[in-house]
Design an enzyme around this catalytic site. Structure first.
Site, PDB file in Angstrom:
ATOM      1  N   GLU A 103       2.225   1.642  -3.350  1.00  0.00           N
ATOM      2  CA  GLU A 103       1.184   2.161  -4.245  1.00  0.00           C
ATOM      3  C   GLU A 103       1.014   3.668  -4.057  1.00  0.00           C
ATOM      4  OE1 GLU A 103      -2.668   0.319  -3.724  1.00  0.00           O
ATOM      5  OE2 GLU A 103      -3.610   1.626  -5.223  1.00  0.00           O
ATOM      6  N   GLU A 141       0.832  -1.210   0.000  1.00  0.00           N
ATOM      7  CA  GLU A 141       0.000   0.000   0.000  1.00  0.00           C
ATOM      8  C   GLU A 141       0.866   1.261   0.000  1.00  0.00           C
ATOM      9  OE1 GLU A 141      -3.234  -0.383   2.709  1.00  0.00           O
ATOM     10  OE2 GLU A 141      -4.178   1.504   2.101  1.00  0.00           O
ATOM     11  N   GLU A 192     -13.806 -12.133  -5.643  1.00  0.00           N
ATOM     12  CA  GLU A 192     -12.393 -11.777  -5.861  1.00  0.00           C
ATOM     13  C   GLU A 192     -11.491 -12.380  -4.807  1.00  0.00           C
ATOM     14  OE1 GLU A 192     -15.415  -9.829  -6.260  1.00  0.00           O
ATOM     15  OE2 GLU A 192     -14.459  -8.302  -5.041  1.00  0.00           O
ATOM     16  N   CYS A 198     -10.846  -1.011  14.117  1.00  0.00           N
ATOM     17  CA  CYS A 198     -11.199  -2.435  14.254  1.00  0.00           C
ATOM     18  C   CYS A 198     -11.375  -2.839  15.718  1.00  0.00           C
ATOM     19  CB  CYS A 198     -10.141  -3.309  13.631  1.00  0.00           C
ATOM     20  SG  CYS A 198      -9.677  -2.778  11.988  1.00  0.00           S
ATOM     21  N   CYS A 201      -8.643  -1.567   3.618  1.00  0.00           N
ATOM     22  CA  CYS A 201      -8.594  -2.724   4.530  1.00  0.00           C
ATOM     23  C   CYS A 201      -9.955  -3.053   5.107  1.00  0.00           C
ATOM     24  CB  CYS A 201      -7.654  -2.458   5.702  1.00  0.00           C
ATOM     25  SG  CYS A 201      -6.032  -1.954   5.188  1.00  0.00           S
ATOM     26  N   SER A 204      -7.325   2.108  -2.654  1.00  0.00           N
ATOM     27  CA  SER A 204      -6.118   1.322  -2.876  1.00  0.00           C
ATOM     28  C   SER A 204      -6.517  -0.029  -3.441  1.00  0.00           C
ATOM     29  CB  SER A 204      -5.377   1.126  -1.561  1.00  0.00           C
ATOM     30  OG  SER A 204      -4.470   0.061  -1.679  1.00  0.00           O
ATOM     31  N   GLU A 209     -16.762 -10.257   3.405  1.00  0.00           N
ATOM     32  CA  GLU A 209     -15.586 -10.060   2.545  1.00  0.00           C
ATOM     33  C   GLU A 209     -15.046 -11.409   2.080  1.00  0.00           C
ATOM     34  OE1 GLU A 209     -12.144  -7.521   3.882  1.00  0.00           O
ATOM     35  OE2 GLU A 209     -10.966  -9.189   3.107  1.00  0.00           O
ATOM     36  N   LYS A 249     -16.121  -8.805   7.770  1.00  0.00           N
ATOM     37  CA  LYS A 249     -15.101  -9.702   7.224  1.00  0.00           C
ATOM     38  C   LYS A 249     -15.714 -11.028   6.793  1.00  0.00           C
ATOM     39  CE  LYS A 249     -11.249  -7.333   7.566  1.00  0.00           C
ATOM     40  NZ  LYS A 249     -10.457  -7.019   6.369  1.00  0.00           N
TER      41      LYS A 249
END
Lengths: 667, 177
Positions: free
Chosen positions: A281, A278, A365, A502, A298, A318, A360, A357
């Site tokens: 990037e 990251e 993907e 989190c 994230c 990102s 996710e 999550k």
């Protein structure tokens, strides 16, 4: 300082005290409440905080401003009666299968009933048999356990700015439901679970996968590896009576090994990996004039939010997968050889502070050949349950080491769980890349804190780096709007959906006091200091992974495994509206009236198209639809004519196309 | 040819919704009057239109649904073109309004649960009091009040409406009964 009297004692208060309830609680009297949360607006619905004020009779303390010389009583025979009565009515109206409810012991209704000495319910139990909503992978709604306090409704609206659930119907039929009484999975919910975090009962709870994980653990053919997120280590102790913020990674490793996991790894390892990708990037975007600002990616709830509400800004996210996503991808491709096992026998379990999550992990993907890279996602709560099921005395465990290589992390990978943590970890690497020399000071205190929106300017080499750290999606919306409308310019923005980051996730042990978050945040910063290394780039196992497996940072293989892409997403699943119906082989025109296209004037286009069709007497040859989202939002307004989608349209430039295509149809 | 029969009303209705939103300045404070006017167009609140109203007003669809379900005035299911309200308040009840209700149900093949005819022509609603007790039993069709009714006169009234409807094509809403 002003004073008032509570139960015969003088109590001081200031103008900062929000209401009488807060003043009374400061005087060490824990008035019971369901609908009061210091982070949410005052609602005054549950009536449990009733107090007697001399000269005024009974008042709810939460809706009363403290005034000098008030004489307040909190514990009269009448008040005790009313409170017990209220609880009895609630218990008579709703399901209370406490012994089997997953919220048991963390349930406010259970706790308050016990505290108030409600030992029997004098009323006949009402029947409610409403269907349970388990459409979502993140959360399960059981309306039979809802006491209508509205906490979830206000959390979704006031913290996240979404409003995915609200009250519907009225009187005895009132329920809290998603739009049109659909399942949570079919509306604009981003799965953050803050509704379940504030719910005083078991009406919204994280969806459990415990049984499936036990099944894998019981299968001797399977090698079950586990990794757990930074935030888990500072909260799990709360489930075993330890203070919030107690740092317990070694004890967690010990418990996981006893439960039967074969390898104990740390998601902080791939948080270090995330930082490598990251920060690279980010520096690349800055140096090569890429899309700015860059947003962190994230947080899955934040990603889903952007996909639903700001699809035109998806290039700002990102492309890095989350640390969990990276772990799954690396584990499934690296570990079979490393552990010398058949890939199909490798099971990856992860423990997360998060309900989103769970969703996710199901994203296409994040799967390979239809199998999720992370097979199961457990919450910290579920992990605590598994520890208890195993009979482990967690509080008495001695710390044990993690397994290498994926169990080794730096402090940068651990602070990831705090708001500002990803930013700070990234800065520890990015600043070194830009300045070309080792950092002198590792702690970026500017980005720490609990303010909802924090803006920081940092001088990095010759660059004035403008960054922002945000938590709560309502705050994020404000920042995104500021960026869109040109009021603010940033290079890098960190967004976490849950308050505190989190560590405040909905998968963590249930808490109602926001001071708990402060302790957990402190815990992660102290965990950072306890580790040998603080910078992701110094992690020797990360260096080795690049050298032996991934190749270059940001290189081709790293991109294939560690990066992803995003999609426009409809908020509500439904078909478009038919506006001009026509059967047969006619020209079909569809105008998008979803939020993005709407903002760009698609309603006017639709009106003019309809007027045009009518004025030319063409209504027999055309069918017109209004569509809620063509999932082409970044290029809106979008109109489809025949089979072709046109982007960035205005009425004037599509009218020719309509005429041309109509000519073909009318011939 | 049936496939050249074009229903322009959906188009007009949607245009009307756009106008209603514009007239109220896309201000969510006006949600109730907006929904009222939208319902006048559709005779109920279709789900997709509520979603459209929500996104136009920048509020969540769950909130619009909450308001729409709160007020008895709003209908979430399509209603018939003719809404027959039969009063079953005390005065009408003692003058045998139940018999009228049963007669209508039998005549139009309706039940307590299914109160709209399949062709969306009639909806039967039982109301508690229309404030016209002196005229009991009272039947109201859309805006028109019919006093001192009995099963026979009510069926006759319905048949007249059906006959008028069958005898015409087009969008003439008003039927003289």
């Amino acid at each position: 300082m002003n004073t008032l009297t509570v139960d015969g004692k003088l109590v001081t208060f200031s103008n900062d005290d929000r209401n009488l309830l807060e003043v009374i609680r400061k005087a060490n009297i824990e008035l019971p409440t369901f609908c009061y949360h210091s982070e949410l607006s005052v609602y005054g619905a549950c009536r449990l905080c009733l107090v007697e004020i001399e000269g005024r009779g009974l008042n709810t303390a939460c809706t009363t401003k403290p005034e000098p010389n008030l004489v307040v009583r909190t514990n009269t025979a009448q008040l005790r009666d009313i409170r017990k009565f209220t609880i009895e009515l609630l218990l008579a109206s709703y399901e209370h299968d406490c012994t089997t409810c997953s919220k048991s012991t963390a349930c406010k209704l259970q706790d308050i009933a016990k505290r108030l000495g409600v030992t029997k319910v004098r009323f006949k139990r009402g029947q409610s048999n409403l269907p349970i909503d388990d459409s979502s992978w993140a959360l399960v709604r059981d309306p039979n356990k809802c006491i209508l306090c509205g906490d979830c409704v206000r959390a979704c609206e006031e913290i996240q700015g979404i409003g995915a659930i609200d009250f519907a119907w009225r009187g005895a039929n009132t329920h809290v439901v998603p739009a049109f009484n659909k399942g949570l999975a079919h509306v604009d919910c981003v799965d953050c679970g803050q509704c379940s975090r504030v719910c005083p009962t078991g009406a919204i709870v994280p969806r459990s996968q415990i049984d499936a994980v036990w099944k894998e653990l019981d299968n001797p053919e399977k090698t079950v590896v586990v990794h757990f997120a930074p935030a888990v280590r500072v909260a799990i102790g709360e489930a075993f009576g330890m203070p919030a913020g107690t740092v317990l990674p070694g004890q967690i490793a010990s418990a996981l090994r006893t439960i039967g996991f074969d390898k104990i790894y740390d998601t902080s390892f791939t948080a270090d990996l995330t930082i490598m990708e990251e920060a690279t990037e980010l520096v690349g975007r800055i140096q090569n004039g890429g899309v700015m600002p860059m947003f962190t990616s994230c947080c899955p709830a934040w990603v889903k939010y952007m996909e639903q509400y700001y699809p035109e800004m998806l290039p700002n996210l990102s492309t890095c997968k989350s640390p969990m996503g990276m772990f799954g991808a690396v584990a499934k491709s690296y570990l079979p050889d490393f552990l010398n096992i058949d890939p199909k026998n490798l099971v990856v379990v992860t423990i997360m502070p998060c309900t989103a999550k769970k969703v996710e992990a199901k994203r296409p993907e994040f799967t390979t050949d239809g199998m999720p890279d992370n097979d199961y996602v457990l919450t910290t709560q579920e992990f605590a349950t598994m520890i208890k099921q195993s009979g482990i005395r967690f509080q008495d465990l001695s710390p044990e080491p993690f397994d290498l290589p994926f169990g080794y992390k730096t402090g940068a990978g651990v602070i990831f769980g705090n708001t500002g943590g990803v930013m700070e970890a990234a800065l520890r690497y990015a600043v070194e890349i830009v300045e070309g020399k080792p950092l002198s000071n590792l702690e970026f205190n500017e980005v720490r804190g609990e303010e909802g929106i924090r803006e920081i300017n940092l001088t990095v080499g010759e660059l004035e780096l403008k960054i922002a750290v945000v938590h709560g999606l309502k705050n994020a919306k404000k920042v995104v709007q500021d960026i869109k409308e040109g009021r603010k310019i940033y290079h890098f923005v960190e967004v976490m959906t849950c308050p505190g980051g989190c560590i405040g996730g909905a998968g963590q042990p249930v808490y109602f006091d926001k001071a708990i978050r402060t302790e957990r945040i402190k815990g992660l910063y102290s965990a950072d200091k306890m580790l040998q290394m603080q910078k992701s780039q110094e992690n020797p196992y990360i260096q080795e992974l690049y050298k032996n497996f991934l190749g270059e940072v940001g290189g081709e293989k790293a991109h294939k495994l560690l990066h992803t892409h995003y999609y426009n997403r409809k908020r509500i699943s439904e078909e478009g509206m038919s506006i001009l119906e026509n059967v047969g082989n006619k020209l079909s025109i569809s105008v998008c009236v979803g939020t993005n296209c709407f903002m760009k004037g698609s309603q006017e286009i639709l009106k003019r198209v309809l007027n045009f069709i009518e004025s030319k007497n063409l209504t027999d040859f055309v069918e017109v639809k209004a569509n809620f989202c063509m999932e082409n939002c970044d290029k809106g307004p979008s109109v489809s004519i025949g089979n072709k989608v046109y982007s960035n349209v205005s009425f004037d430039n599509i009218v020719k196309e309509i005429e041309a295509q109509l000519e073909a149809v009318t011939k | 040819m049936s496939n050249t029969q074009v229903d322009k009303s959906a188009m007009r209705k949607f245009q009307k919704v756009c106008d209603i939103l514009q007239n109220y300045d896309y201000d969510s404070k006006n949600l109730v009057p907006i929904l009222q006017e939208v319902q006048e167009e559709y005779r109920y609140l279709p789900e997709d239109i509520m979603t459209f109203v929500a996104s136009s007003l920048d509020i969540s669809p769950a909130k619009v649904y909450g308001v729409a379900t709160f007020y008895a005035h709003f209908a979430l299911e399509p209603k018939g073109k003719y809404i027959i309200k039969v009063c079953d308040g005390t005065a009408c009840h003692v003058r045998h309004s139940l018999r009228i209700i049963e007669a209508i149900q039998e005549h139009l093949d309706l039940t307590e649960k299914r109160n709209t005819t399949n062709d969306l022509m009639f909806t039967l609603e039982i109301v508690s009091c229309l404030g016209a007790c002196g005229l009991a039993p009272v039947v109201v069709v859309n805006e028109d009040v019919y006093p001192v009714m009995n099963p026979e006169s009510t069926i006759k009234l319905i048949d007249t409406i059906i006959a008028k409807e069958n005898g015409k094509e087009g969008d003439n809403d008003k039927v003289a009964i």
